[in-house]
Design a protein around this motif. Structure first.
Motif, PDB file in Angstrom:
ATOM      1  N   HIS A   1       0.869  -1.173   0.000  1.00 15.59           N
ATOM      2  CA  HIS A   1       0.000   0.000   0.000  1.00 15.59           C
ATOM      3  C   HIS A   1       0.901   1.216   0.000  1.00 15.59           C
ATOM      4  CE1 HIS A   1      -1.996   3.402   1.876  1.00 15.59           C
ATOM      5  NE2 HIS A   1      -3.082   2.956   1.285  1.00 15.59           N
ATOM      6  N   PHE A   2       0.708   2.108  -0.964  1.00 12.91           N
ATOM      7  CA  PHE A   2       1.459   3.370  -0.974  1.00 12.91           C
ATOM      8  C   PHE A   2       0.447   4.506  -0.929  1.00 12.91           C
ATOM      9  CE2 PHE A   2       4.550   0.540  -3.155  1.00 12.91           C
ATOM     10  CZ  PHE A   2       5.599   0.681  -2.254  1.00 12.91           C
TER      11      PHE A   2
ATOM     12  N   ALA B   1      -3.456  12.612   2.243  1.00  6.76           N
ATOM     13  CA  ALA B   1      -3.385  13.304   3.539  1.00  6.76           C
ATOM     14  C   ALA B   1      -4.160  12.525   4.600  1.00  6.76           C
ATOM     15  CB  ALA B   1      -3.942  14.717   3.406  1.00  6.76           C
ATOM     16  N   LEU B   2      -5.320  11.985   4.198  1.00 15.32           N
ATOM     17  CA  LEU B   2      -6.135  11.195   5.132  1.00 15.32           C
ATOM     18  C   LEU B   2      -5.379   9.928   5.544  1.00 15.32           C
ATOM     19  CD1 LEU B   2      -8.982  11.024   6.452  1.00 15.32           C
ATOM     20  CD2 LEU B   2      -9.661   9.606   4.517  1.00 15.32           C
ATOM     21  N   GLU B   3      -4.717   9.302   4.569  1.00 10.80           N
ATOM     22  CA  GLU B   3      -3.957   8.084   4.869  1.00 10.80           C
ATOM     23  C   GLU B   3      -2.809   8.384   5.833  1.00 10.80           C
ATOM     24  OE1 GLU B   3      -4.616   5.449   0.825  1.00 10.80           O
ATOM     25  OE2 GLU B   3      -3.103   7.011   0.828  1.00 10.80           O
ATOM     26  N   ARG B   4      -2.164   9.525   5.630  1.00 13.69           N
ATOM     27  CA  ARG B   4      -1.058   9.893   6.537  1.00 13.69           C
ATOM     28  C   ARG B   4      -1.602  10.156   7.941  1.00 13.69           C
ATOM     29  NH1 ARG B   4       1.597  11.518   1.874  1.00 13.69           N
ATOM     30  NH2 ARG B   4       0.275  13.307   1.547  1.00 13.69           N
ATOM     31  N   PHE B   5      -2.765  10.802   8.009  1.00 14.84           N
ATOM     32  CA  PHE B   5      -3.385  11.117   9.295  1.00 14.84           C
ATOM     33  C   PHE B   5      -3.753   9.834  10.051  1.00 14.84           C
ATOM     34  CE2 PHE B   5      -7.367  12.021  11.658  1.00 14.84           C
ATOM     35  CZ  PHE B   5      -6.855  12.936  12.581  1.00 14.84           C
ATOM     36  N   LEU B   6      -4.264   8.846   9.309  1.00 11.55           N
ATOM     37  CA  LEU B   6      -4.739   7.608   9.952  1.00 11.55           C
ATOM     38  C   LEU B   6      -3.624   6.596  10.226  1.00 11.55           C
ATOM     39  CD1 LEU B   6      -8.056   6.998   7.970  1.00 11.55           C
ATOM     40  CD2 LEU B   6      -7.843   7.822  10.316  1.00 11.55           C
ATOM     41  N   SER B   7      -2.430   6.875   9.669  1.00 15.27           N
ATOM     42  CA  SER B   7      -1.343   5.893   9.731  1.00 15.27           C
ATOM     43  C   SER B   7      -1.009   5.385  11.151  1.00 15.27           C
ATOM     44  CB  SER B   7      -0.092   6.447   9.063  1.00 15.27           C
ATOM     45  OG  SER B   7       0.857   5.430   8.925  1.00 15.27           O
ATOM     46  N   PRO B   8      -0.890   6.282  12.165  1.00 17.15           N
ATOM     47  CA  PRO B   8      -0.551   5.782  13.506  1.00 17.15           C
ATOM     48  C   PRO B   8      -1.586   4.775  14.026  1.00 17.15           C
ATOM     49  CG  PRO B   8      -0.341   8.170  13.410  1.00 17.15           C
ATOM     50  CD  PRO B   8      -0.983   7.746  12.132  1.00 17.15           C
TER      51      PRO B   8
ATOM     52  N   ARG C   1       1.496   0.469   8.339  1.00 13.86           N
ATOM     53  CA  ARG C   1       1.324   1.912   8.231  1.00 13.86           C
ATOM     54  C   ARG C   1       0.734   2.269   6.868  1.00 13.86           C
ATOM     55  NH1 ARG C   1       7.363   3.640   8.990  1.00 13.86           N
ATOM     56  NH2 ARG C   1       6.744   5.630   8.107  1.00 13.86           N
ATOM     57  N   THR C   2       0.109   3.436   6.789  1.00 12.81           N
ATOM     58  CA  THR C   2      -0.517   3.831   5.514  1.00 12.81           C
ATOM     59  C   THR C   2       0.094   5.137   4.987  1.00 12.81           C
ATOM     60  OG1 THR C   2      -2.266   4.914   6.794  1.00 12.81           O
ATOM     61  CG2 THR C   2      -2.746   2.709   5.974  1.00 12.81           C
ATOM     62  N   ASP C   3       1.267   5.510   5.525  1.00 10.71           N
ATOM     63  CA  ASP C   3       1.852   6.811   5.133  1.00 10.71           C
ATOM     64  C   ASP C   3       3.108   6.666   4.276  1.00 10.71           C
ATOM     65  OD1 ASP C   3       3.572   5.780   6.999  1.00 10.71           O
ATOM     66  OD2 ASP C   3       3.762   7.625   8.168  1.00 10.71           O
ATOM     67  N   LEU C   4       3.259   5.515   3.619  1.00  9.65           N
ATOM     68  CA  LEU C   4       4.480   5.274   2.844  1.00  9.65           C
ATOM     69  C   LEU C   4       4.278   5.724   1.389  1.00  9.65           C
ATOM     70  CD1 LEU C   4       7.112   3.929   3.762  1.00  9.65           C
ATOM     71  CD2 LEU C   4       6.281   1.805   2.770  1.00  9.65           C
TER      72      LEU C   4
END
Ligand SMILES: C[S@@+](CC[C@H](N)C(=O)[O-])C[C@H]1O[C@@H](n2cnc3c(N)ncnc32)[C@H](O)[C@@H]1O
Length: 205
Positions: free
Chosen positions: A143-144, A153-160, A168-171
């Motif tokens: 998943h990138f 941006a939503l994926e980066r926010f939800l990554s933790p 993780r979803t922020d790669l």
């Protein structure tokens, strides 16, 4: 999240992993042999091999080594290989951030749904590169973050949050490859939504 925590999470998942993540990710696993451009006798390493679902897709005329941190995932992989009559596949408990192989040991290296499960993806990709022969092929399926800025941006926010449950979803694909000095040859969508991608790189050292 520490390596120990990741190991614990996947030991816990092992009994239900195939049920939940088997069919969902199979389209990518089925693409892997073609992307890897395998040939008889090729030496393939899969890092984060899990229960051996990707290895099961590989032809029989290559030499396969799979490594994983979780003994319980590996136990499942051993069972699968026995059922498939693939006693030749070598499965080892090993941390992919510290691969116990010499430089240039493999012709092909695969990471299927793996790099986003480790605390330090850059280090893992550097290790994959180190053990892959010059001119060899590295395939990463993962998943990138989405190219659409708002979704990304939503994926980066939800990554933790996602990382608590194992990935993780922020790669971002291209910055990761650039940082690791890998030249992308093919970039393919795995699922129809385009959230999961396969990246193929030639290992030019
Ligand atoms: C989402 S699963 C993918 C398994 C398999 N490649 C597949 O296609 O189903 C991720 C795997 O990576 C393993 N893993 C996580 N961190 C690792 C590390 N540092 N070294 C080796 N394996 C690791 C986990 O134990 C788990 O089996």
């Amino acid at each position: 999240m520490s390596v120990e925590h990741v190991e614990k999470v996947y030991n816990t998942y092992s009994s239900v992993y195939d049920l939940i993540f088997g069919p969902v990710f199979n389209s990518g696993r089925e693409m892997a042999p073609d992307l890897l451009n395998l040939y008889p006798g090729a030496r393939l390493l899969e890092v984060g091999a899990g229960t051996g679902l990707s290895i099961a897709e590989m032809p029989r005329d290559i030499e396969i080594t799979g490594v994983d941190l979780s003994q319980k995932m590996l136990d499942k992989a051993h069972k699968r290989m026995a059922q498939l009559g693939r006693a030749d596949v070598q499965l080892l408990k090993m941390d992919a951030t510290r691969l116990e192989f010499g430089d240039n040991s493999f012709d092909r290296v695969l990471a299927a749904y793996f790099v986003s499960t480790v605390p330090d993806p850059v280090r893992v990709v550097h290790e994959m590169k180190r053990v892959c022969k010059p001119g060899g092929i590295i395939v990463i399926m993962n998943h990138f973050t989405h190219e659409v800025p708002l979704v990304g941006a939503l994926e980066r926010f939800l990554s933790p949050l996602f990382y608590r449950v194992g990935f993780r979803t922020d790669l971002s694909a291209r910055p990761l490859m650039e940082e690791c000095g890998l030249e992308v040859d093919r970039f393919e969508k795995i699922d129809f939504m385009g959230n999961w991608k396969a990246v193929r790189c030639f290992n030019r050292k």
